[in-house]
Design a protein around this motif. Sequence first.
Motif, short mmCIF file in Angstrom:
data_model
loop_
_atom_site.label_atom_id
_atom_site.label_comp_id
_atom_site.label_asym_id
_atom_site.label_seq_id
_atom_site.Cartn_x
_atom_site.Cartn_y
_atom_site.Cartn_z
N ASN A 1 28.77 35.48 40.35
CA ASN A 1 29.61 36.58 39.92
C ASN A 1 30.88 36.60 40.76
N VAL A 2 32.04 36.50 40.09
CA VAL A 2 33.32 36.54 40.79
C VAL A 2 33.70 38.00 40.98
N LYS A 3 33.73 38.44 42.21
CA LYS A 3 34.03 39.84 42.50
C LYS A 3 35.54 40.09 42.61
N ASN A 4 36.26 39.13 43.17
CA ASN A 4 37.70 39.29 43.33
C ASN A 4 38.40 37.94 43.21
N VAL A 5 39.64 37.97 42.73
CA VAL A 5 40.49 36.79 42.66
C VAL A 5 41.74 37.08 43.48
N PHE A 6 42.07 36.18 44.43
CA PHE A 6 43.16 36.42 45.35
C PHE A 6 44.43 35.62 45.03
N ASN A 7 44.31 34.65 44.13
CA ASN A 7 45.47 33.83 43.81
C ASN A 7 45.19 33.05 42.55
N ILE A 8 46.23 32.59 41.91
CA ILE A 8 46.06 31.64 40.82
C ILE A 8 45.52 30.34 41.41
N GLY A 9 44.59 29.72 40.71
CA GLY A 9 43.94 28.52 41.22
C GLY A 9 44.74 27.27 40.95
#
Length: 483
Positions: free
Chosen positions: A440-448
């Motif tokens: 489960n992805v809880k947060n995204v901090f940047n474009i990959g």
Amino acid sequence: MKKMNLLVMSLVSAAALSFTSCSDSEDLANDKAGQNKVDKFYMTLTVETPNASGTRTVQSNNYDATAAESKITSGTFFLMDSKNKIVFHKKFENLEWDKKGETKLEIPVEDVIAGAEYKVYFLANADSEDPLNSTFSTTDNQFVGNYAKANNFAMFNENDKNVKGDSYTVTFTDKNKSKDNAAKVSNPIKLERVTARIDQPTSEGAKIIAYPTDKDHKTSDYTAAEKKAMDDAVKKVDNIELTRYAISNVANTTNIMQKWNDTQLLIPSSATGFKYIQPTEEFGTKTLFLNAGYFNPIVKDENGKHKDYVFENNNNDAATSMYFEYKVTLKDEEGKHRDFPKEDGTFYRYNNIIYTSFEDIFAAYNDVKGLFENKKADVLKKEVEDAKGATDSEAELDKLRQKYNIEIFNCGKTYYKMAIRDQFIGYANAIQRNTVYQLNVKNVFNIGAQVPNGTPDKDGLFYLDVEVSVNPWVQNNYDVELK
């Protein structure tokens, strides 16, 4: 005189035979030479499917299995001596199970020695002549093939770091020649599936958020370039949505009997035909996207969510991993120009900054000479348009990415990669059988990255906050008829 000698010899022989037939159980248990095998006697064996009283329930978050993942239609019982030689085996068809997932078998046994201890094994829904030393293997792109087929999952004695698969034993005596007084195995045999399960991932975050600066993620953990890129993404991205995922480095071979040394799970070697299905390198290079067909769409319907069944792996250098594909939507006000409409979503990242057009890149670098081989913005835009429309669009985009050293996010898609780890095993990047893994992805901090194997995502922890739930794959005690 000769007659007397013959008589003495006869008496001595008779005494010897009498002594052999009356040897005590201690002598028999020592498996001495010259023991007699009993023609036939009986034993009872209780077998448990991986239900709520079964395997690895010391862990938390027990995860329900479906009836199709627990049903056993056939099985082979094995008796092995102290040297792990199979002395008797018998196959059962159309087994009937009670509501707790148990069956009790009454077995007439031949060719065993009274007083000797035998180890007991049970292989369900599969065949093998030597389960302790053999492996299950599949061909390319089948993952685990028929070993994780609905209503027919291959299972064997539970055997992990804490539970030994050879701990089930039986010893026969002369009393066991009667069905009414059958020998009993030391404990019910608990079975576990020989495969693991990786569920379709979930994602909580729909926004790029500021990079964390808590005790686990200090500001000093990030380079200046990473901070610049993450701050820019927070400013410019309106929405990010998980659209597809893929599994890489899936083992094609597993031991039927799980094997351990003192601390570590052992997997088959390359000498046994072990290799990886969908290895990392088949997803492309740092700038090229290959085998898009390996990706599964994210399904919203609970009943239609995809599940991948895989064999065990414990290789840090080739960990079984998950690729996440996200669709990025930029804010309407972002960029004075757009080379592609918002519906298409294609954008660029140059020197860690997001742009929607080459014209905007030129405006940001108006004092730089020779940028992009001195080509005009409209010419560069046309090159990207032509590449996107080519028969092999990914190959053509790859050429432009390398030629101009620019990231091109085709249709607004970006990629992240995360190794899957079973924290209960106790060492990095290992997965084991009879376990469900849910990411489960809880947060995204940047474009990959612009492609699955792109370099910006070299350390996923900088870009994704992924929670991995590792659950023993058991079945609750609800009413299910398994026949």
